[in-house]
Write a protein that holds these residues in place. Structure first.
Motif, PDB file in Angstrom:
ATOM      1  N   VAL A   1       0.829  -1.209   0.000  1.00 27.63           N
ATOM      2  CA  VAL A   1       0.000   0.000   0.000  1.00 27.63           C
ATOM      3  C   VAL A   1       0.860   1.254   0.000  1.00 27.63           C
ATOM      4  N   LEU A   2       0.433   2.240  -0.781  1.00 27.68           N
ATOM      5  CA  LEU A   2       1.006   3.581  -0.726  1.00 27.68           C
ATOM      6  C   LEU A   2      -0.001   4.486  -0.037  1.00 27.68           C
ATOM      7  N   VAL A   3       0.465   5.295   0.909  1.00 30.53           N
ATOM      8  CA  VAL A   3      -0.404   6.226   1.639  1.00 30.53           C
ATOM      9  C   VAL A   3      -0.021   7.652   1.256  1.00 30.53           C
ATOM     10  N   ALA A   4      -0.982   8.426   0.765  1.00 29.18           N
ATOM     11  CA  ALA A   4      -0.725   9.813   0.363  1.00 29.18           C
ATOM     12  C   ALA A   4      -1.649  10.752   1.122  1.00 29.18           C
ATOM     13  N   ASP A   5      -1.043  11.622   1.928  1.00 32.41           N
ATOM     14  CA  ASP A   5      -1.783  12.624   2.695  1.00 32.41           C
ATOM     15  C   ASP A   5      -0.802  13.721   3.069  1.00 32.41           C
ATOM     16  N   ASP A   6      -1.249  14.965   3.057  1.00 37.73           N
ATOM     17  CA  ASP A   6      -0.324  16.059   3.336  1.00 37.73           C
ATOM     18  C   ASP A   6      -0.046  16.240   4.827  1.00 37.73           C
ATOM     19  N   GLN A   7      -0.737  15.512   5.687  1.00 48.46           N
ATOM     20  CA  GLN A   7      -0.507  15.612   7.132  1.00 48.46           C
ATOM     21  C   GLN A   7       0.293  14.401   7.609  1.00 48.46           C
ATOM     22  N   ALA A   8       1.473  14.676   8.154  1.00 41.57           N
ATOM     23  CA  ALA A   8       2.371  13.599   8.592  1.00 41.57           C
ATOM     24  C   ALA A   8       1.723  12.728   9.664  1.00 41.57           C
ATOM     25  N   MET A   9       0.960  13.344  10.574  1.00 45.74           N
ATOM     26  CA  MET A   9       0.328  12.567  11.644  1.00 45.74           C
ATOM     27  C   MET A   9      -0.717  11.608  11.078  1.00 45.74           C
ATOM     28  N   VAL A  10      -1.430  12.052  10.058  1.00 45.71           N
ATOM     29  CA  VAL A  10      -2.430  11.183   9.428  1.00 45.71           C
ATOM     30  C   VAL A  10      -1.745  10.012   8.744  1.00 45.71           C
ATOM     31  N   ARG A  11      -0.693  10.309   7.996  1.00 43.12           N
ATOM     32  CA  ARG A  11       0.040   9.231   7.322  1.00 43.12           C
ATOM     33  C   ARG A  11       0.583   8.233   8.335  1.00 43.12           C
ATOM     34  N   GLY A  12       1.132   8.730   9.423  1.00 44.37           N
ATOM     35  CA  GLY A  12       1.676   7.842  10.447  1.00 44.37           C
ATOM     36  C   GLY A  12       0.602   6.985  11.080  1.00 44.37           C
ATOM     37  N   GLY A  13      -0.556   7.588  11.327  1.00 47.16           N
ATOM     38  CA  GLY A  13      -1.658   6.828  11.914  1.00 47.16           C
ATOM     39  C   GLY A  13      -2.168   5.744  10.991  1.00 47.16           C
ATOM     40  N   LEU A  14      -2.274   6.074   9.706  1.00 47.54           N
ATOM     41  CA  LEU A  14      -2.722   5.075   8.733  1.00 47.54           C
ATOM     42  C   LEU A  14      -1.715   3.938   8.623  1.00 47.54           C
ATOM     43  N   ARG A  15      -0.431   4.292   8.646  1.00 44.75           N
ATOM     44  CA  ARG A  15       0.609   3.257   8.575  1.00 44.75           C
ATOM     45  C   ARG A  15       0.504   2.307   9.763  1.00 44.75           C
ATOM     46  N   LEU A  16       0.336   2.854  10.961  1.00 44.75           N
ATOM     47  CA  LEU A  16       0.242   2.013  12.157  1.00 44.75           C
ATOM     48  C   LEU A  16      -0.941   1.049  12.070  1.00 44.75           C
ATOM     49  N   ILE A  17      -2.085   1.568  11.623  1.00 47.73           N
ATOM     50  CA  ILE A  17      -3.277   0.724  11.523  1.00 47.73           C
ATOM     51  C   ILE A  17      -3.082  -0.382  10.488  1.00 47.73           C
ATOM     52  N   LEU A  18      -2.569  -0.004   9.325  1.00 49.25           N
ATOM     53  CA  LEU A  18      -2.430  -0.979   8.240  1.00 49.25           C
ATOM     54  C   LEU A  18      -1.361  -2.021   8.533  1.00 49.25           C
TER      55      LEU A  18
END
Length: 211
Positions: free
Chosen positions: A5-22
């Motif tokens: 999966v590639l995660v694209a979002d301009d907010q670093a905290m959002v990207r980090g949160g999505l990474r942790l969940i996935l």
């Protein structure tokens, strides 16, 4: 098989949160993060992930443009629902799914797995609300008439797809085999000139078949 999966979002905290969940899932790996649309396109074309999770509002290139640029790669567009009324454009641009930003971890994981499996719709609770909102909040161009008329059974399948049902759920509801459902979905796409299940659902709402 691991889903890349590639995660694209301009907010670093959002990207980090999505990474942790996935990455808490044994079958999912986040192979890259992008902070804007241009970076998302560059990374996706280079790394060829299985699924791209793309925020609809990003600098330099928004989620709509990213979706069009990456087609036919599997892109899930993330929306805030009430604000992002132009998700319709993402569906027409080739997105294979969409997700509300306030969706919980379980739904996020379900969305990624569904996209990887070729199922565009996530769940009725999300799909029906969003498509109804799009049908009332936008004025899309008239949909082309079917290349060939849909049968009564195909219309039943269309309505089930628009309600967010998976192929297996449709098979159970209509008392037909899974392979028959897949055949109907393929035939419907051909007759309507559509590319995926999301476009079938959008077409159903445009035609007011869900009233």
């Amino acid at each position: 098989m691991t889903i890349r999966v590639l995660v694209a979002d301009d907010q670093a905290m959002v990207r980090g949160g999505l990474r942790l969940i996935l990455e808490d899932q044994p079958d999912i790996e986040v192979v890259a993060e992008a902070a804007d649309g241009v970076e998302a396109v560059e990374l996706a074309r280079r790394l060829r992930p299985d699924v791209c999770l793309v925020d609809i509002r990003m600098p330099r290139l928004d989620g709509l443009a990213v979706t069009r640029a990456l087609h036919p790669m599997r892109v899930i567009v993330v929306t805030t629902f009430d604000l992002d009324e132009y998700v319709y454009g993402a569906l027409r641009g080739g997105a294979v799914g969409f997700l509300l930003k306030d969706a919980g971890p379980a739904l996020l994981v379900e969305a990624v797995r569904a996209a990887h499996a070729g199922d565009a719709l996530v769940s009725p609770s999300v799909t029906v609300r969003l498509l109804r909102h799009l049908a009332s909040a936008t004025t899309p161009p008239p949909s082309p008439a079917p290349l060939r008329p849909l049968s009564d059974r195909e219309l039943e399948v269309v309505r089930a797809v628009a309600r967010g049902r998976t192929n297996r759920e449709i098979a159970t509801e209509l008392f037909i085999s899974l392979s028959t459902v897949k055949s109907h979905v393929s035939g419907i796409q051909t007759k309507l000139g559509l590319r995926n299940r999301v476009e079938i659902a959008a077409w159903a709402w445009e035609q007011r078949l869900m009233a």
